[in-house]
Structures are given as C-alpha cells and as structure tokens.
Design a protein around this motif. Sequence first.
Motif, PDB file in Angstrom:
ATOM      1  N   MET A  28       0.856  -1.190   0.000  1.00  0.00           N
ATOM      2  CA  MET A  28       0.000   0.000   0.000  1.00  0.00           C
ATOM      3  C   MET A  28       0.894   1.242   0.000  1.00  0.00           C
ATOM      4  N   GLU A  29       0.621   2.168  -0.914  1.00  0.00           N
ATOM      5  CA  GLU A  29       1.525   3.282  -1.156  1.00  0.00           C
ATOM      6  C   GLU A  29       1.681   4.189   0.057  1.00  0.00           C
ATOM      7  N   GLN A  30       0.585   4.478   0.774  1.00  0.00           N
ATOM      8  CA  GLN A  30       0.695   5.392   1.913  1.00  0.00           C
ATOM      9  C   GLN A  30       1.556   4.806   3.033  1.00  0.00           C
ATOM     10  N   VAL A  31       1.413   3.516   3.265  1.00  0.00           N
ATOM     11  CA  VAL A  31       2.236   2.877   4.294  1.00  0.00           C
ATOM     12  C   VAL A  31       3.696   2.862   3.853  1.00  0.00           C
ATOM     13  N   GLU A  32       3.945   2.604   2.584  1.00  0.00           N
ATOM     14  CA  GLU A  32       5.316   2.622   2.085  1.00  0.00           C
ATOM     15  C   GLU A  32       5.945   3.998   2.281  1.00  0.00           C
ATOM     16  N   LYS A  33       5.200   5.043   1.972  1.00  0.00           N
ATOM     17  CA  LYS A  33       5.714   6.403   2.154  1.00  0.00           C
ATOM     18  C   LYS A  33       5.961   6.696   3.639  1.00  0.00           C
ATOM     19  N   ALA A  34       5.055   6.212   4.474  1.00  0.00           N
ATOM     20  CA  ALA A  34       5.199   6.439   5.909  1.00  0.00           C
ATOM     21  C   ALA A  34       6.460   5.767   6.440  1.00  0.00           C
ATOM     22  N   VAL A  35       6.684   4.531   6.023  1.00  0.00           N
ATOM     23  CA  VAL A  35       7.865   3.804   6.471  1.00  0.00           C
ATOM     24  C   VAL A  35       9.130   4.493   5.971  1.00  0.00           C
ATOM     25  N   ALA A  36       9.128   4.911   4.719  1.00  0.00           N
ATOM     26  CA  ALA A  36      10.300   5.587   4.164  1.00  0.00           C
ATOM     27  C   ALA A  36      10.586   6.885   4.899  1.00  0.00           C
ATOM     28  N   ALA A  37       9.528   7.614   5.274  1.00  0.00           N
ATOM     29  CA  ALA A  37       9.713   8.902   5.943  1.00  0.00           C
ATOM     30  C   ALA A  37      10.193   8.756   7.378  1.00  0.00           C
ATOM     31  N   ALA A  38       9.696   7.737   8.082  1.00  0.00           N
ATOM     32  CA  ALA A  38       9.948   7.637   9.520  1.00  0.00           C
ATOM     33  C   ALA A  38      11.059   6.675   9.888  1.00  0.00           C
ATOM     34  N   VAL A  39      11.129   5.542   9.199  1.00  0.00           N
ATOM     35  CA  VAL A  39      12.017   4.470   9.625  1.00  0.00           C
ATOM     36  C   VAL A  39      13.442   4.677   9.147  1.00  0.00           C
ATOM     37  N   TYR A  40      13.583   5.101   7.921  1.00  0.00           N
ATOM     38  CA  TYR A  40      14.918   5.217   7.340  1.00  0.00           C
ATOM     39  C   TYR A  40      15.521   6.607   7.493  1.00  0.00           C
ATOM     40  N   ALA A  41      14.773   7.538   8.066  1.00  0.00           N
ATOM     41  CA  ALA A  41      15.292   8.892   8.249  1.00  0.00           C
ATOM     42  C   ALA A  41      16.360   8.909   9.337  1.00  0.00           C
TER      43      ALA A  41
ATOM     44  N   ASP B  71      16.780  11.296  11.493  1.00  0.00           N
ATOM     45  CA  ASP B  71      16.312  11.963  12.702  1.00  0.00           C
ATOM     46  C   ASP B  71      14.825  11.687  12.885  1.00  0.00           C
ATOM     47  N   ASP B  72      14.186  12.408  13.841  1.00  0.00           N
ATOM     48  CA  ASP B  72      12.776  12.172  14.160  1.00  0.00           C
ATOM     49  C   ASP B  72      11.819  13.035  13.339  1.00  0.00           C
ATOM     50  N   ALA B  73      12.341  13.789  12.418  1.00  0.00           N
ATOM     51  CA  ALA B  73      11.480  14.740  11.705  1.00  0.00           C
ATOM     52  C   ALA B  73      10.372  14.051  10.933  1.00  0.00           C
ATOM     53  N   GLY B  74      10.637  12.862  10.410  1.00  0.00           N
ATOM     54  CA  GLY B  74       9.639  12.191   9.581  1.00  0.00           C
ATOM     55  C   GLY B  74       8.652  11.343  10.350  1.00  0.00           C
ATOM     56  N   LEU B  75       8.820  11.243  11.677  1.00  0.00           N
ATOM     57  CA  LEU B  75       7.958  10.348  12.441  1.00  0.00           C
ATOM     58  C   LEU B  75       6.504  10.807  12.437  1.00  0.00           C
ATOM     59  N   ASP B  76       6.278  12.101  12.676  1.00  0.00           N
ATOM     60  CA  ASP B  76       4.908  12.621  12.670  1.00  0.00           C
ATOM     61  C   ASP B  76       4.285  12.525  11.282  1.00  0.00           C
ATOM     62  N   LEU B  77       5.097  12.803  10.260  1.00  0.00           N
ATOM     63  CA  LEU B  77       4.588  12.694   8.890  1.00  0.00           C
ATOM     64  C   LEU B  77       4.180  11.264   8.596  1.00  0.00           C
ATOM     65  N   GLY B  78       5.017  10.303   8.945  1.00  0.00           N
ATOM     66  CA  GLY B  78       4.690   8.907   8.690  1.00  0.00           C
ATOM     67  C   GLY B  78       3.451   8.463   9.436  1.00  0.00           C
ATOM     68  N   ALA B  79       3.344   8.862  10.714  1.00  0.00           N
ATOM     69  CA  ALA B  79       2.168   8.487  11.498  1.00  0.00           C
ATOM     70  C   ALA B  79       0.906   9.102  10.914  1.00  0.00           C
ATOM     71  N   SER B  80       0.985  10.343  10.423  1.00  0.00           N
ATOM     72  CA  SER B  80      -0.174  10.999   9.818  1.00  0.00           C
ATOM     73  C   SER B  80      -0.614  10.267   8.553  1.00  0.00           C
ATOM     74  N   LEU B  81       0.349   9.824   7.747  1.00  0.00           N
ATOM     75  CA  LEU B  81       0.014   9.097   6.515  1.00  0.00           C
ATOM     76  C   LEU B  81      -0.710   7.784   6.822  1.00  0.00           C
ATOM     77  N   ILE B  82      -0.234   7.061   7.829  1.00  0.00           N
ATOM     78  CA  ILE B  82      -0.880   5.790   8.173  1.00  0.00           C
ATOM     79  C   ILE B  82      -2.260   6.034   8.770  1.00  0.00           C
ATOM     80  N   ALA B  83      -2.374   7.037   9.653  1.00  0.00           N
ATOM     81  CA  ALA B  83      -3.666   7.313  10.288  1.00  0.00           C
ATOM     82  C   ALA B  83      -4.716   7.720   9.269  1.00  0.00           C
ATOM     83  N   ALA B  84      -4.286   8.370   8.165  1.00  0.00           N
ATOM     84  CA  ALA B  84      -5.232   8.846   7.144  1.00  0.00           C
ATOM     85  C   ALA B  84      -5.548   7.779   6.105  1.00  0.00           C
TER      86      ALA B  84
END
Length: 393
Positions: free
Chosen positions: A1-14, A16-29
Amino acid sequence: MEQVEKAVAAAVYAADDAGLDLGASLIAAAPWPEAGREILRRGEEFVRRSWERGWQPADLVRIVRRDLDDRHVRLATDLIAAENRRYARMAPRWEAQLRELEATGPWWGSDERYADELAARERTDRFSLATTLLELFRLLIRLPAIEPVGPPPGENVHVHPHAPTPDEPRMLTRIRALLAKAEATDFPDEAEALTAKAQELMARHSIDAALLAAQGQTGDAPTACRIGVDAPYETAKAILLDAAASANRCRAVWNSGLNFSMVVGFEPDLEAVELLYTSLLVQGTAAMTRAEAAQRASGRKRTKAFRQAFLTAYASRVGQRLSETTQHVTEETDGSLLPVLAARDVAVEDRAERMFPQTTSTRVRGVNDHAGWEHGTAAADRARVHPRPGVTG
C-alpha cells in the motif's frame, strides 16, 4: 500500500525524528483495514530480517522492552506471532520462547481486521498507534547482527537429542520443583537445602549425559543460548550467571551493550544454567531486600552502593559454592569417566573460542560498601549449595 510505504520511508529510514509525525499521519489517514494488513506485512519483514541477523524471539522482546515501552512490546509480540505463521518447523528452544511470549499464533481474526482489533485492545487513536508502530520498525531495522545460536526457523532444523521439549526429563522436572520451593520459602536453611539438592541433581544429570555420549548413544556437540542480563546491577548479575555457567561445565560471554550473555555448553548443561541462574537471582534479590530493610531501619541511606556490593559479593560467594558441589559430585563418579568429562570441557572451550575469538575482561568497579559486601557474602553462605546428607528431592 503506497501510503504505508511512504510512511515507512519517511519515519524508519530517516536519520532523525522529523519524519515520524509525517509517517504516522500518513498511516492514520489511510484506509484502516488495508493499512493494518500492510503494517503486518512490513512488520513481518522487519522481524524476519532480525532472525537473519542472529536474533531470536526472546532477544527481540527483551531489547524492545529495554529501549521502548510496554505498548511496543505488545506490538512486537504481535509481529513475531504473525511472522511465525510462515514456518512449519523450528528448533525446540525457539518454540519454547514463542510459548513463553504467547506468540505461537495471531490473537486477531483476519489480517484485514488487525488494525481495528489493535485499536480496541490498546484503547487509543490511530495516530498514536501508527507512531508506536513506526518507532518499533525503526528499532528493528537498526538492530546489529549478532552471533547466531541456531538456525532461523524453517532452515536446517535439527532436533538435538538433548534439546528441551514439552515433556521434560524427570530429572529436570525435579530440579525445577526444588528451585521453585527454594524461591518460595522464607526460611534460609530450607532454601539452602533445596538449592543444594538442585545443584547436586544438575551435576549428576550432566554426568549422565556425558556417559550416554561416551557410549555412543547420542551425537551431541556443544551449542549455545542467550540469557538476558538486565539492569540495574548488571555487572553483578553477569558474575552470577558466569558462576552458574562455570559450575555446570559451560562458558558465559557477556555482551554488556545488548544486555545478555551467550552461554556455550552441552544442551543439558545449558538448561541447568538457565534454571539455576534465574532461581539464584530471585533468592539473592529477596535476601538483599531483607538486608536492605534492616539497614534502613538503622538509619543507613546508601541504598545503591549497598545493593551493588551485596549482589557482587553474593555472586562471588555462590560461585565458589556451586563449584564445590560440582567437584563433590564428580569425585564420587567412576574414575574412568573423568577423561570423558575433561574432553567435554575442552569441546566447550573450543566452541566458545571459535564463536568469540576476541573477548576482554571487565574490572568490577564501584564495590565500596563494606556492609553490603558482608551481608551479600552471608546470604550466599545461607544459600550454599554443597550437598548435605539426608536432603531428599
């Protein structure tokens, strides 16, 4: 699923912590049932990678508990249970860990319902759950490779003739019962007698296994297991584990950074070390608590120094007692068996040297509380493990 893939890429491989909120928002939506199924798929992938890097279920949960919190532990157990569905066969020690974690299979219905059932279990919102999952993914993907102690599930699974099974040998059942009674009693003399008998049985069990191997009835060889050594006072606990390992013809190598010791030995002896270390730690902690209460009643406040000295002295003295018991039992055996035992000791040492060609010694620091040392030594004497006449199982 594209949104989960983007979330993982933003939060897991970053970095720092900057992408964590973005990734969580993508999954929640994202559409929740589809997101839950994809989260499980990615989580299984990360768990599988950890197996390939040498980790086992108990190791994984222990490191998650150390670095994150209880919700992460529950989610990690879910992912382990989901990944476990892939394997028809696995080693007995692996199966035992899954049973202990209650991760032998999924508790939820279909994977499409996982997200909804997870939210109901955790009683929280989607964004918080997504954040927790991404934090867990990030920890899993960053785990270092460690020395494997057996094949990953589904690969070259060989049931060792002495591997623990749900139907434990009668000897181990007796040992387990004796140690449980030693932990439960409030009377030091009774705990001493029970622990003494348990170590005597362990030594005899080890000798029986060596005899069977010498007669060609088993084809066993040294193997290894990991045992958690958790804070606080992990140095003293590592010394206690080393004492239990040495007395039972094993070698322990402590990894202080990852809070575990690798114990190398023959399978019956590894089982004995796990049982004995756990029991002695319970008994030592109980004795320390009682001694500390008496110290506080007299006005002492140096609790941390007292505990460190107590446990270090306890571990050192208990190690002497365990070795005495093993030596006592060995001396009672037929002398013709001594070369067999010596050969097994050499085999264990050789296996440990090949697994860990570079080890260092650690100096014990911070043991400067005289009262703690005296109380710890006295507790170890009360819990001494030299066999006494008239003690029965």
